[in-house]
Design a protein around this motif. Structure first.
Motif, PDB file in Angstrom:
ATOM      1  N   ALA A   1       0.826  -1.209   0.000  1.00 50.65           N
ATOM      2  CA  ALA A   1       0.000   0.000   0.000  1.00 50.65           C
ATOM      3  C   ALA A   1       0.857   1.255   0.000  1.00 50.65           C
ATOM      4  N   ASN A   2       0.238   2.376  -0.404  1.00 50.82           N
ATOM      5  CA  ASN A   2       0.857   3.683  -0.200  1.00 50.82           C
ATOM      6  C   ASN A   2       0.724   4.055   1.278  1.00 50.82           C
ATOM      7  N   HIS A   3       1.533   5.033   1.707  1.00 57.82           N
ATOM      8  CA  HIS A   3       1.581   5.361   3.134  1.00 57.82           C
ATOM      9  C   HIS A   3       1.441   6.866   3.317  1.00 57.82           C
ATOM     10  N   VAL A   4       0.322   7.257   3.919  1.00 57.37           N
ATOM     11  CA  VAL A   4       0.021   8.673   4.103  1.00 57.37           C
ATOM     12  C   VAL A   4       0.272   9.116   5.541  1.00 57.37           C
ATOM     13  N   SER A   5      -0.062   8.253   6.495  1.00 59.89           N
ATOM     14  CA  SER A   5      -0.034   8.665   7.887  1.00 59.89           C
ATOM     15  C   SER A   5      -0.069   7.458   8.809  1.00 59.89           C
ATOM     16  N   TRP A   6       0.156   7.704  10.111  1.00 58.36           N
ATOM     17  CA  TRP A   6      -0.041   6.653  11.117  1.00 58.36           C
ATOM     18  C   TRP A   6      -1.471   6.144  11.106  1.00 58.36           C
ATOM     19  N   LYS A   7      -2.404   6.943  10.601  1.00 53.88           N
ATOM     20  CA  LYS A   7      -3.809   6.527  10.540  1.00 53.88           C
ATOM     21  C   LYS A   7      -4.018   5.352   9.604  1.00 53.88           C
TER      22      LYS A   7
ATOM     23  N   THR B   1       8.337   5.595   3.523  1.00 52.64           N
ATOM     24  CA  THR B   1       8.084   6.759   4.363  1.00 52.64           C
ATOM     25  C   THR B   1       6.664   7.232   4.102  1.00 52.64           C
ATOM     26  N   THR B   2       6.222   8.219   4.864  1.00 49.80           N
ATOM     27  CA  THR B   2       4.884   8.761   4.647  1.00 49.80           C
ATOM     28  C   THR B   2       4.936   9.906   3.641  1.00 49.80           C
ATOM     29  N   SER B   3       3.776  10.222   3.066  1.00 53.04           N
ATOM     30  CA  SER B   3       3.693  11.273   2.048  1.00 53.04           C
ATOM     31  C   SER B   3       2.688  12.326   2.484  1.00 53.04           C
ATOM     32  N   ASP B   4       2.407  13.274   1.590  1.00 55.60           N
ATOM     33  CA  ASP B   4       1.415  14.307   1.882  1.00 55.60           C
ATOM     34  C   ASP B   4       0.010  13.880   1.496  1.00 55.60           C
ATOM     35  N   GLY B   5      -0.142  12.657   0.972  1.00 61.33           N
ATOM     36  CA  GLY B   5      -1.465  12.149   0.625  1.00 61.33           C
ATOM     37  C   GLY B   5      -1.938  12.510  -0.760  1.00 61.33           C
ATOM     38  N   ASN B   6      -1.158  13.319  -1.482  1.00 54.61           N
ATOM     39  CA  ASN B   6      -1.563  13.736  -2.826  1.00 54.61           C
ATOM     40  C   ASN B   6      -0.961  12.888  -3.931  1.00 54.61           C
ATOM     41  N   ARG B   7      -0.007  12.041  -3.587  1.00 54.50           N
ATOM     42  CA  ARG B   7       0.718  11.300  -4.624  1.00 54.50           C
ATOM     43  C   ARG B   7       1.281  10.006  -4.044  1.00 54.50           C
ATOM     44  N   VAL B   8       1.723   9.147  -4.941  1.00 56.46           N
ATOM     45  CA  VAL B   8       2.427   7.923  -4.552  1.00 56.46           C
ATOM     46  C   VAL B   8       3.888   8.097  -4.926  1.00 56.46           C
ATOM     47  N   MET B   9       4.763   7.906  -3.967  1.00 54.41           N
ATOM     48  CA  MET B   9       6.192   8.028  -4.225  1.00 54.41           C
ATOM     49  C   MET B   9       6.739   6.691  -4.726  1.00 54.41           C
ATOM     50  N   PRO B  10       7.928   6.678  -5.311  1.00 53.05           N
ATOM     51  CA  PRO B  10       8.484   5.435  -5.857  1.00 53.05           C
ATOM     52  C   PRO B  10       8.577   4.332  -4.811  1.00 53.05           C
ATOM     53  N   PHE B  11       8.226   3.121  -5.222  1.00 53.49           N
ATOM     54  CA  PHE B  11       8.272   1.968  -4.331  1.00 53.49           C
ATOM     55  C   PHE B  11       9.691   1.404  -4.249  1.00 53.49           C
TER      56      PHE B  11
ATOM     57  N   ASN C   1      10.532 -10.773 -11.663  1.00 57.21           N
ATOM     58  CA  ASN C   1      11.565  -9.814 -11.302  1.00 57.21           C
ATOM     59  C   ASN C   1      11.007  -8.851 -10.250  1.00 57.21           C
ATOM     60  N   ARG C   2      11.733  -8.712  -9.133  1.00 58.34           N
ATOM     61  CA  ARG C   2      11.229  -7.893  -8.036  1.00 58.34           C
ATOM     62  C   ARG C   2      10.998  -6.440  -8.452  1.00 58.34           C
ATOM     63  N   LYS C   3      11.935  -5.869  -9.208  1.00 57.63           N
ATOM     64  CA  LYS C   3      11.800  -4.470  -9.599  1.00 57.63           C
ATOM     65  C   LYS C   3      10.627  -4.272 -10.550  1.00 57.63           C
ATOM     66  N   THR C   4      10.446  -5.234 -11.442  1.00 58.07           N
ATOM     67  CA  THR C   4       9.302  -5.159 -12.354  1.00 58.07           C
ATOM     68  C   THR C   4       7.995  -5.247 -11.575  1.00 58.07           C
ATOM     69  N   MET C   5       7.948  -6.157 -10.592  1.00 54.86           N
ATOM     70  CA  MET C   5       6.755  -6.292  -9.762  1.00 54.86           C
ATOM     71  C   MET C   5       6.506  -5.014  -8.969  1.00 54.86           C
ATOM     72  N   ALA C   6       7.560  -4.417  -8.423  1.00 53.64           N
ATOM     73  CA  ALA C   6       7.403  -3.183  -7.653  1.00 53.64           C
ATOM     74  C   ALA C   6       6.805  -2.082  -8.515  1.00 53.64           C
ATOM     75  N   ARG C   7       7.267  -1.963  -9.740  1.00 55.15           N
ATOM     76  CA  ARG C   7       6.743  -0.924 -10.639  1.00 55.15           C
ATOM     77  C   ARG C   7       5.282  -1.190 -10.997  1.00 55.15           C
TER      78      ARG C   7
END
Length: 265
Positions: free
Chosen positions: A71-77, A146-156, A239-245
């Motif tokens: 999953a993406n990560h926005v907050s402790w919530k 890490t967590t983000s600002d909730g507006n985007r998904v950062m690289p996995f 391939n792990r990197k392919t799966m991550a993308r």
């Protein structure tokens, strides 16, 4: 005055709920009873309601095992949100273990702590995660690291997908299933949440936990949209990197659709 009263009520509810369930969880952990996997879900579900997190869930948890949720990560919530909809265990950075209150709760929920920057422990940590997967537990990986600002998904980060590789020799049919999950904070007090208000939901790493926690509690009434995409198979040829993308793209697709109000389910 109302905001201060709300803070008092929520902290009182947290203490009461935790003190009631704590002895049961400690006993379950001590004797290895299966309720130790289910009890955190009840705690998360009640705390979501107390804080004011209103969930919409589209899709469903895959019934295939072994299963790794990414999953993406926005907050402790996010912990409360995912923990309220499924019996899961989380992967967290090692620093969380020593956080006041949250670290203690994470240990009670059998979180797997990892030191991402220490190469000599990587194999042992991956083995711990893969053992949980093989045992049939659903493991959650916040692959951004890490967590983000909730507006985007950062690289996995593909490194912890190695746990899926390590589980393959012990998995039925030599496959592990990876399910993308998108978490979007979409509304506040029943109104659509734009970029201006999303810092109430998001918790970027440079923001102190205490003030952010109080801000969330004072505001409350946050709408959260959780989207379970279809699980994909991970086997010896993957391939792990392919799966991550691939998983990153699916998580981003779900997040963007939810934030724009264009998700049709």
């Amino acid at each position: 005055m109302i905001a201060a009263l709300r803070v008092v009520i929520i902290f009182a509810a947290f203490l009461m709920l935790t003190l009631v369930l704590l002895p049961v969880q400690l006993i379950a952990l001590g004797i290895g009873h299966s309720i130790m996997q289910r009890l955190p879900r009840w705690w998360h579900r009640i705390m979501c309601r107390v804080i004011g997190l209103r969930l919409r869930v589209d899709g469903s948890l895959s019934q295939q095992r072994p299963l790794l949720l990414v999953a993406n990560h926005v907050s402790w919530k996010d912990i409360l949100v995912l923990g309220s909809v499924a019996d899961v265990v989380f992967i967290a950075k090692s620093e969380v273990r020593n956080w006041p209150v949250l670290g203690w709760l994470a240990r009670l929920q059998r979180t797997v702590f990892v030191q991402r920057d220490v190469r000599r422990t990587t194999g042992m940590q991956i083995s711990d995660v893969s053992a949980r997967l093989v045992a049939g537990e659903v493991v959650v990986l916040f692959a951004e690291g890490t967590t983000s600002d909730g507006n985007r998904v950062m690289p996995f980060n593909s490194s912890l997908f190695g746990a899926a590789s390590a589980a393959l020799p012990f998995a039925p049919q030599d496959k592990v299933h990876i399910q993308p999950v998108s978490i979007a904070y979409t509304g506040i007090h029943g109104m659509p949440m734009g970029r201006y208000h999303r810092p109430v939901a998001g918790w970027p790493g440079d923001v102190a936990l205490g003030p952010h926690l109080l801000r969330v509690i004072r505001n409350g009434a946050l709408d959260v949209h959780v989207i379970f995409s279809d699980a994909v198979e991970f086997d010896a040829t993957t391939n792990r990197k392919t799966m991550a993308r691939l998983v990153e793209a699916r998580v981003r697709e779900g997040l963007n659709a939810a934030l724009r109000g264009k998700f049709n389910g």
